[in-house]
Design an enzyme around this catalytic site. Structure first.
Site, PDB file in Angstrom:
ATOM      1  N   HIS A   1      18.359  58.256 -41.002  1.00 17.44           N
ATOM      2  CA  HIS A   1      16.898  58.338 -41.120  1.00 17.44           C
ATOM      3  C   HIS A   1      16.330  57.922 -39.771  1.00 17.44           C
ATOM      4  O   HIS A   1      16.998  57.994 -38.757  1.00 17.44           O
ATOM      5  CB  HIS A   1      16.368  57.352 -42.179  1.00 17.44           C
ATOM      6  CG  HIS A   1      16.924  57.567 -43.531  1.00 17.44           C
ATOM      7  ND1 HIS A   1      16.564  58.629 -44.313  1.00 17.44           N
ATOM      8  CD2 HIS A   1      17.807  56.849 -44.261  1.00 17.44           C
ATOM      9  CE1 HIS A   1      17.200  58.545 -45.472  1.00 17.44           C
ATOM     10  NE2 HIS A   1      17.965  57.483 -45.464  1.00 17.44           N
TER      11      HIS A   1
ATOM     12  N   CYS B   1      20.749  62.025 -45.883  1.00 17.04           N
ATOM     13  CA  CYS B   1      21.127  61.029 -46.878  1.00 17.04           C
ATOM     14  C   CYS B   1      21.254  61.567 -48.307  1.00 17.04           C
ATOM     15  O   CYS B   1      22.290  62.091 -48.664  1.00 17.04           O
ATOM     16  CB  CYS B   1      20.159  59.850 -46.802  1.00 17.04           C
ATOM     17  SG  CYS B   1      20.893  58.329 -47.390  1.00 17.04           S
TER      18      CYS B   1
HETATM   19  N1  GLN Z   1      20.546  57.490 -53.403  1.00 15.06           N
HETATM   20  C1  GLN Z   1      21.410  57.637 -52.332  1.00 15.06           C
HETATM   21  C2  GLN Z   1      22.239  56.414 -51.944  1.00 15.06           C
HETATM   22  O1  GLN Z   1      21.812  55.278 -52.122  1.00 15.06           O
HETATM   23  C3  GLN Z   1      20.640  58.152 -51.149  1.00 15.06           C
HETATM   24  C4  GLN Z   1      19.828  57.129 -50.425  1.00 15.06           C
HETATM   25  C5  GLN Z   1      18.993  57.727 -49.342  1.00 15.06           C
HETATM   26  O2  GLN Z   1      18.644  58.902 -49.394  1.00 15.06           O
HETATM   27  N2  GLN Z   1      18.615  56.923 -48.377  1.00 15.06           N
HETATM   28  O3  GLN Z   1      23.309  56.609 -51.470  1.00 15.06           O
END
Ligand code: GLN
Length: 264
Positions: free
Chosen positions: A207, A95
Site C-alpha cells: 500500500h 493486498c
Molecule cells: N484481508 C486481507 C489480509 O488481512 C487483506 C488485507 C489488506 O488488503 N490490507 O490479509
C-alpha cells in the site's frame, strides 16, 4: 486518445488508502492531456462494462468485505476480468485484491473462499491471534519483462517503497514473483518474495498507496494500457516528480538503506 480505468469495488475495497493509485493514474494522464474515465466495477456494474476497461485497479479490504466481493465476483464477471487480464490489459492489484485473483483465500475466521484462479497462488491467514505483517516494505522488482522495462525508464534497477498491512500469507505456484524483498515481510515473511506478476498484471502487498511513491510504475501502466488499446507505442511526456523523489529519499534514509540514497 483516452483511457477507461476500471476500479474494483471502490466502496468495499478502499480500506487501506489504495484509492491513491486511481488518483495517481488519473492525474498523470490528465497532466499529459489524456482524458480518463474512472469506472466502478462492482455489484451494480453490467458485464459489458467489465469488458470496456483499459486498465484495472484493485485495492485492499478487510476479510469481511473481501468475502462479499469474492461472492459477487463469480460467473460472467470473473470471466470478464480473467479475459481482460489474459488479453494483456494492465492492472495493479493490492493486498486483498491479489488474494481474490489467486486460487483461494483462507480468512482468519470461517471458510476458505474460492478465488478467480488467474494467478497461480494461494493465500492463507494463520488465524486471529497470528501477528499481522505490518510496516514499511522495500523490494526490488525482478519480474520480466517488467524489471527490464522499468530499468530502461529509470536508468537504474527499480526499487519500490511501500507499506504493508496484512494477516494473509501468500504462497506462489508457477506465477512469477513481482520482486525480492529488501526490507519487510513481502508475501509471507519466509521466502523473500513480494507480489506476483502475470501478463501485464501487477499484484503486490504494497500500500502506501503504491503509485504516488513509485510513479514509474504508474507510467508503465499508462504506457501499457495505451499500447494495448491503440496498438502503437506512445511516448509519455516526462513529469516533474521531484516531490516523489524527495519522499523516496527520505524513506531510504529513515530505513537506513544508505546505499539507495541516490536511487530514482
Ligand atoms: N484481508 C486481507 C489480509 O488481512 C487483506 C488485507 C489488506 O488488503 N490490507 O490479509
Amino acid at each position: 486518445m483516452e483511457l477507461n480505468i476500471g476500479w474494483l469495488y471502490p466502496t468495499l475495497m478502499s480500506t487501506y488508502g489504495d484509492r491513491g493509485n486511481v488518483i495517481t493514474l488519473q492525474r498523470r494522464c490528465q497532466w499529459r492531456n489524456i482524458p480518463v474515465k474512472i469506472i466502478p466495477l462492482d455489484q451494480q456494474t453490467e458485464i459489458d462494462t467489465f469488458h470496456q476497461v483499459d486498465l484495472i485497479v484493485g485495492g485492499g479490504a478487510q476479510d469481511r468485505q473481501q468475502e462479499i466481493v469474492m461472492r459477487d465476483l463469480k460467473g460472467a464477471k470473473a470471466d470478464a476480468i480473467s479475459t481482460r487480464i489474459e488479453a494483456g490489459t494492465p492492472g495493479v492489484f493490492t493486498c486483498g485484491s491479489p488474494q481474490l485473483l489467486g486460487h483461494y483465500y483462507e480468512p482468519a475466521l470461517g471458510q476458505r473462499i474460492e478465488g478467480l484462479g488467474i494467478l497461480d497462488m494461494v493465500s492463507k491467514h494463520p488465524g486471529p491471534d497470528a501477528k499481522r505483517c505490518i510496516g514499511n516494505v522495500v523490494f526490488e522488482i525482478t519480474a520480466t519483462p517488467l524489471a527490464q522495462n522499468l530499468k530502461t525508464l529509470l536508468n537504474d534497477s527499480p526499487v519500490v517503497i511501500g507499506f504493508e498491512n496484512h494477516g494473509g500469507r501468500t504462497y506462489l505456484g508457477q506465477v512469477s514473483p513481482l520482486g525480492k524483498v529488501i526490507q519487510g515481510y513481502g508475501n509471507n515473511g519466509e521466502d523473500g518474495y513480494e507480489g506476483a506478476f502475470y501478463r501485464n498484471a501487477i499484484a503486490t502487498y504494497s500500500h502506501g498507496p503504491l503509485l504516488p511513491k513509485n510513479p514509474f510504475i504508474a507510467d508503465w501502466l499508462i504506457q501499457k494500457a495505451l499500447l494495448e488499446k491503440y496498438q502503437t507505442p506512445i511516448n509519455l511526456t516526462k513529469l516533474n516528480d521531484s516531490l516523489a523523489l524527495q519522499a523516496r529519499q527520505a524513506m531510504f534514509k529513515r530505513l537506513d538503506l544508505t546505499s539507495m540514497a541516490n536511487k530514482p
